[in-house]
Design a protein around this motif. Structure first.
Motif, PDB file in Angstrom:
ATOM      1  N   UNK A   1       0.832  -1.210   0.000  1.00 57.63           N
ATOM      2  CA  UNK A   1       0.000   0.000   0.000  1.00 57.63           C
ATOM      3  C   UNK A   1       0.863   1.253   0.000  1.00 57.63           C
ATOM      4  N   UNK A   2       1.959   1.174   0.767  1.00 60.00           N
ATOM      5  CA  UNK A   2       2.892   2.297   0.856  1.00 60.00           C
ATOM      6  C   UNK A   2       3.590   2.534  -0.489  1.00 60.00           C
ATOM      7  N   UNK A   3       3.978   1.436  -1.133  1.00 62.57           N
ATOM      8  CA  UNK A   3       4.634   1.541  -2.454  1.00 62.57           C
ATOM      9  C   UNK A   3       3.665   2.191  -3.446  1.00 62.57           C
ATOM     10  N   UNK A   4       2.400   1.794  -3.334  1.00 66.20           N
ATOM     11  CA  UNK A   4       1.372   2.348  -4.221  1.00 66.20           C
ATOM     12  C   UNK A   4       1.250   3.866  -4.021  1.00 66.20           C
ATOM     13  N   UNK A   5       1.296   4.275  -2.767  1.00 66.02           N
ATOM     14  CA  UNK A   5       1.178   5.708  -2.464  1.00 66.02           C
ATOM     15  C   UNK A   5       2.382   6.480  -3.000  1.00 66.02           C
ATOM     16  N   UNK A   6       3.570   5.845  -2.922  1.00 72.70           N
ATOM     17  CA  UNK A   6       4.792   6.571  -3.295  1.00 72.70           C
ATOM     18  C   UNK A   6       5.041   6.578  -4.802  1.00 72.70           C
ATOM     19  N   UNK A   7       4.513   5.546  -5.496  1.00 71.83           N
ATOM     20  CA  UNK A   7       4.947   5.373  -6.886  1.00 71.83           C
ATOM     21  C   UNK A   7       4.319   6.379  -7.834  1.00 71.83           C
ATOM     22  N   UNK A   8       5.121   6.884  -8.720  1.00 72.54           N
ATOM     23  CA  UNK A   8       4.665   7.781  -9.779  1.00 72.54           C
ATOM     24  C   UNK A   8       4.582   6.993 -11.087  1.00 72.54           C
ATOM     25  N   UNK A   9       5.346   5.935 -11.164  1.00 74.76           N
ATOM     26  CA  UNK A   9       5.360   5.048 -12.331  1.00 74.76           C
ATOM     27  C   UNK A   9       4.091   4.188 -12.292  1.00 74.76           C
ATOM     28  N   UNK A  10       3.239   4.310 -13.314  1.00 78.23           N
ATOM     29  CA  UNK A  10       1.953   3.607 -13.255  1.00 78.23           C
ATOM     30  C   UNK A  10       2.086   2.096 -13.256  1.00 78.23           C
ATOM     31  N   UNK A  11       3.208   1.576 -13.783  1.00 83.80           N
ATOM     32  CA  UNK A  11       3.381   0.117 -13.794  1.00 83.80           C
ATOM     33  C   UNK A  11       3.584  -0.398 -12.361  1.00 83.80           C
ATOM     34  N   UNK A  12       4.419   0.331 -11.606  1.00 81.41           N
ATOM     35  CA  UNK A  12       4.643  -0.056 -10.215  1.00 81.41           C
ATOM     36  C   UNK A  12       3.364   0.131  -9.398  1.00 81.41           C
TER      37      UNK A  12
END
Lengths: 206, 464
Positions: A19-30
C-alpha cells in the motif's frame, strides 16, 4: 507460537508495504503492480473468515481491476513518470503516519467490532488510511482516484469479511471493484483523447 | 410474471437495446415510450393479485425474485413510487433529443434508474448501498460522453459516493438486531454517527456538497442534473427506509434535530451561493443543494406531514429542474459555455430558452402559482412554527435563488452580441410545455397530492 500463528501479521505487514509503495509510486506500472499486491493481501486476510472460494472473488475482482486500469493506460499511451526524491520522502512519511494512526486506532476498533485478530484490524485500517491519503494527495487524476478508492474498498473488505459472509455481498463488492476500474479506465482514455497534442521537440540550432 | 423482472429486468434489457441505437432522437423517443409504459404498468397492474384478461384467462404479478440467496421485492405499496420514478424518467428522456444529448444518454439513463429501482427493492435493504454505488459508476459514461473532458467534479462525485456506500454498509452490520429495541447509548451514538456520515457523503449534505456545483459546471447540465437528482432522490428514499426500519432512529429527537439543522443550513447556503455564482451551471448545482435542504428539513419535522412534504417536493424537482437544465443546454450550446459573461445578450435571440432558464429557479424558490409553491408554503409554515430563525433561513435561501434567477436575466438581456442561432421549434415547444405543466401543477395541486400520499404507503410506520 509457531510460524503459522504469525502468518496474519506477516500478511498485514506486507499489505501495508505494498500500500505504501502504491502511495509513493509515480510510475503507473509499479502503481498497478502494488494494487495487485494489495488485493493479494486482502484476499489472504479475508480467507481467514471467508471460505476460500468467496475470498477468491476478491482476488479475481482486484486483479481484474488492476488489469483494466493497465490496459486503459496502455491504450492512452501514458508516459512513465518518475517522482522527485522529495515527493517520495514526503509520501513515505505520510504513509508511515497512516500506519501509526492505524496502530493508535486499533484499540478503539477492538471495542467496536467483534473479536478479531489484531493483524486484520491493523491491516484493514492501515489500507483504508493509505487509500484516503492517496485520494487526498492525488485526488485529481483518474488513475490515482481509482487506485485510492480500490485500496479503501480493499481495507474495508478485510474488516467486513469478519462481519458478513454472503455470496451476494462478495459478488457485489467484486462488481463494484471492477466497475470502479472500468470507470477509472474510461476516464483515463477520455482524458488522453481530449488532451492537446504535445508540442514537437524544437530542433537544436547549430 | 415477477415484478422485479418487469421494473428492473425489462428497463435493463431496454437500456441494452437503446445503447445500440444510432441517433439520440430515436433512442430518446423509444426510451421515453418504454418509461411511460412502465409508469402505466405501475399505475394499473396490482401486485400479488389476480389480473383478469378475458374470461378465465389472467395472470398474477409476483412481488419477489431470488438472486444469489437474497431477494428483490417490489410490493404493491411501492407502485406509487414506481409511477413517479418512471414518469420523471419519461419526461427527462423525452427532452434528451431537444437537449441534443449523445445517443448513449437514453440507454445509460434507463440503466441507472433500473439499478436504483433494484436498490429500493433489495432485501436485506442494506445491500442498496452497493446498488446505488453501481448506479453511480454506471453514470460515469453518462456524465462524460466520448469527446468530453472529465473534470474534478466527476472524480469527487465518485469518491464521495464510494466512501458513503462503505460507511452505510458498515453501519448496517452494527444495527443488526436493533430494529425494534433501543440499542445501548454507546452503540446508538456510534451507529448514528457513522450512518449520518454515510448519508452526508451520499446526499452531498453541506459541507460535503462541493461535487454538486463542480459537476453542473463541468458537465452538460442535462446529464449532470439527471444524475444529481436521481441519485440524491433515491438516496433520500433509502434514508427513509432506515427511519422506517429502526424505531429508535425514527423516534430520536437528536436525529430530527440534526435533519432540521442540516436542511436549514443547506437551504440558506444553497440559495445564497447560487446568487453569488458567475456561472449558470454552478447556480443549478447550488439549487440542487437548496432543494435537498428542503427535503431534509421536511424529514426533520418528524411527523407525517413532514414526510408527505418530502415527497411533495418531487413534482417541482422533476419539472423545474428539467426546464432549467433543458434551457441551459440550449443556451450553453449557442455560446459554448454557461458563464454569465458568455451569455450576455442571448435573451433577445433565444426568448423561450431564456424564459425557461429564468423561471425555473423562481419556481424552485417558491414563486406563487407554480408547481413548487404549495409544498414550499407548507414548509415555510412549518419553519415558522419552529421559530423565527428557521423562517428567516428559508426566506434567505429562497431569496438567494430568486436573486440568481434575476442575475441570469440581467446577463441574458443585457446589450451584447446578437445571437445567430434562432430557437428550434422543438426547443420552443418543450419550453412552453414545461412552463405550462409547472403552472398547471401549481394551480391544481389536488391533481397530484393524493398520488404522492400513496408513495408513503410503502412506509407503513411513517405514514398516516
Amino acid at each position: 507460537m509457531t510460524w503459522h500463528g504469525y502468518w496474519p501479521d506477516v500478511v498485514a505487514g506486507l499489505l501495508f508495504v505494498v500500500g505504501l509503495v502504491m502511495l509513493m509510486s509515480e510510475d503507473w506500472r509499479l502503481f498497478l503492480l502494488s494494487l495487485a499486491g494489495v488485493y493479494g493481501g486482502t484476499a489472504a486476510l479475508s480467507a481467514w473468515t471467508w471460505p476460500w472460494p468467496l475470498a477468491a472473488t476478491v482476488l479475481v475482482g482486484g486483479w481484474m481491476a488492476a488489469s483494466i486500469l493497465g490496459i486503459s493506460l496502455r491504450e492512452a499511451m501514458t508516459p512513465v513518470r518518475r517522482a522527485r526524491l522529495s515527493v517520495i520522502v514526503f509520501r513515505l512519511l505520510a504513509g508511515l503516519l497512516a500506519g501509526l494512526l492505524a496502530t493508535s486506532l486499533v484499540p478503539v476498533l477492538q471495542r467496536w467490532l467483534p473479536p478479531l485478530p489484531v493483524a486484520h484490524l491493523w491491516g484493514g485500517l492501515a489500507l483504508i488510511l493509505l487509500g484516503m491519503w492517496q485520494l487526498g494527495l492525488r485526488g485529481n487524476q483518474p488513475l490515482e482516484v481509482s487506485g485510492g478508492l480500490l485500496a479503501v474498498v480493499g481495507g474495508f473488505i478485510v474488516l467486513y469479511a469478519t462481519l458478513e459472509q454472503s455470496l451476494l455481498l462478495a459478488g457485489l463488492l467484486a462488481l463494484v471493484m471492477v466497475a470502479l476500474a472500468l470507470a477509472g479506465g474510461y476516464l483515463i482514455v477520455q482524458a488522453a483523447a481530449t488532451e492537446p497534442p504535445a508540442p514537437a521537440p524544437a530542433e537544436e540550432e547549430g | 410474471m415477477r415484478a422485479p423482472w418487469l421494473w428492473i429486468g425489462l428497463p435493463l434489457l431496454a437500456a441494452g437495446f437503446l445503447l445500440l441505437m444510432g441517433t439520440t432522437r430515436r433512442a430518446a423517443r423509444s426510451a421515453a415510450a418504454v418509461a411511460l409504459l412502465l409508469a402505466l404498468a405501475a399505475w394499473r397492474l396490482p401486485i400479488e393479485q389476480p389480473v383478469r384478461l378475458a374470461g378465465s384467462w389472467g395472470f398474477r404479478v409476483a412481488a419477489n425474485m431470488q438472486i444469489l440467496g437474497r431477494q428483490l421485492i417490489i410490493t404493491d405499496a411501492m407502485r406509487g413510487l414506481l409511477v413517479w420514478l418512471f414518469l420523471a424518467l419519461a419526461l427527462w428522456l423525452g427532452g434528451a433529443g431537444v437537449a441534443r444529448m449523445e445517443p448513449t444518454y437514453p440507454g445509460l439513463a434507463m440503466a441507472v434508474v433500473a439499478v436504483l429501482v433494484a436498490a429500493l427493492a433489495i432485501r436485506p435493504f442494506l445491500y442498496a448501498a452497493l446498488l446505488i454505488e453501481t448506479a453511480v459508476l454506471l453514470s460515469v459514461p453518462l456524465l462524460t460522453p466520448p469527446g468530453s473532458v472529465a473534470g474534478r467534479g466527476v472524480l469527487r462525485f465518485l469518491t464521495f459516493q464510494t466512501l458513503g456506500m462503505l460507511f452505510i454498509l458498515f453501519t448496517g452490520w452494527m444495527l443488526v438486531g436493533t430494529e425494534t429495541g433501543l440499542p445501548d447509548s454507546a452503540l446508538a451514538v456510534r451507529a448514528g454517527t457513522l450512518l449520518g456520515l454515510g448519508f452526508v457523503l451520499l446526499l452531498g449534505v453541506f459541507p460535503f456538497h462541493s461535487w454538486m456545483p463542480m459537476l453542473t459546471e463541468e458537465i452538460h447540465p442535462y446529464a449532470a442534473a439527471l444524475v444529481l437528482l436521481t441519485v440524491t432522490s433515491v438516496g433520500g428514499v433509502f434514508g427513509l427506509a432506515f427511519l422506517e426500519k429502526y424505531t429508535w432512529l425514527r423516534e430520536s429527537a437528536t436525529v430530527a434535530r440534526a435533519l432540521l439543522t442540516a436542511g436549514g443550513v443547506m437551504v440558506v447556503i444553497g440559495g445564497i451561493l447560487a446568487a453569488l455564482q458567475p456561472h449558470a451551471g454552478r447556480a443549478l448545482g447550488y439549487a440542487v443543494l437548496f432543494d435537498q435542504g428542503l427535503a431534509l428539513f421536511a424529514l426533520g419535522l418528524g411527523n407525517v406531514q413532514g414526510r408527505l412534504l418530502f415527497f411533495a417536493l418531487w413534482p417541482a424537482r422533476i419539472v423545474a429542474f428539467a426546464l432549467w437544465a433543458l434551457a441551459l443546454s440550449g443556451l450553453g450550446r449557442r455560446r459554448d459555455g454557461l458563464a454569465y459573461r458568455q451569455l450576455v445578450g442571448l435573451g433577445r435571440g433565444a426568448t423561450w430558452l431564456s424564459a425557461g432558464a429564468v423561471v425555473a429557479p423562481l419556481i424552485l424558490a417558491g414563486a406563487p402559482w407554480f408547481v413548487g409553491f404549495s409544498s414550499r408554503l407548507a414548509l415555510w409554515r412549518a419553519a415558522a412554527a419552529h421559530g423565527l430563525l428557521w423562517l428567516t433561513l428559508f426566506l434567505a435561501g429562497s431569496g438567494g435563488l430568486a436573486a440568481a434567477a434575476f442575475r441570469l436575466w440581467g446577463a441574458l438581456f443585457s446589450p451584447g452580441p446578437e445571437t445567430i442561432n434562432a430557437e428550434a421549434n422543438d426547443e420552443k415547444l418543450w419550453m412552453a410545455a414545461l412552463l405550462l405543466t409547472s403552472l398547471a401543477l401549481g394551480v391544481l395541486p389536488q391533481w397530484w397530492w393524493p398520488h404522492l400520499k400513496q408513495i408513503l404507503a410503502a412506509f407503513p410506520h411513517l405514514g398516516p
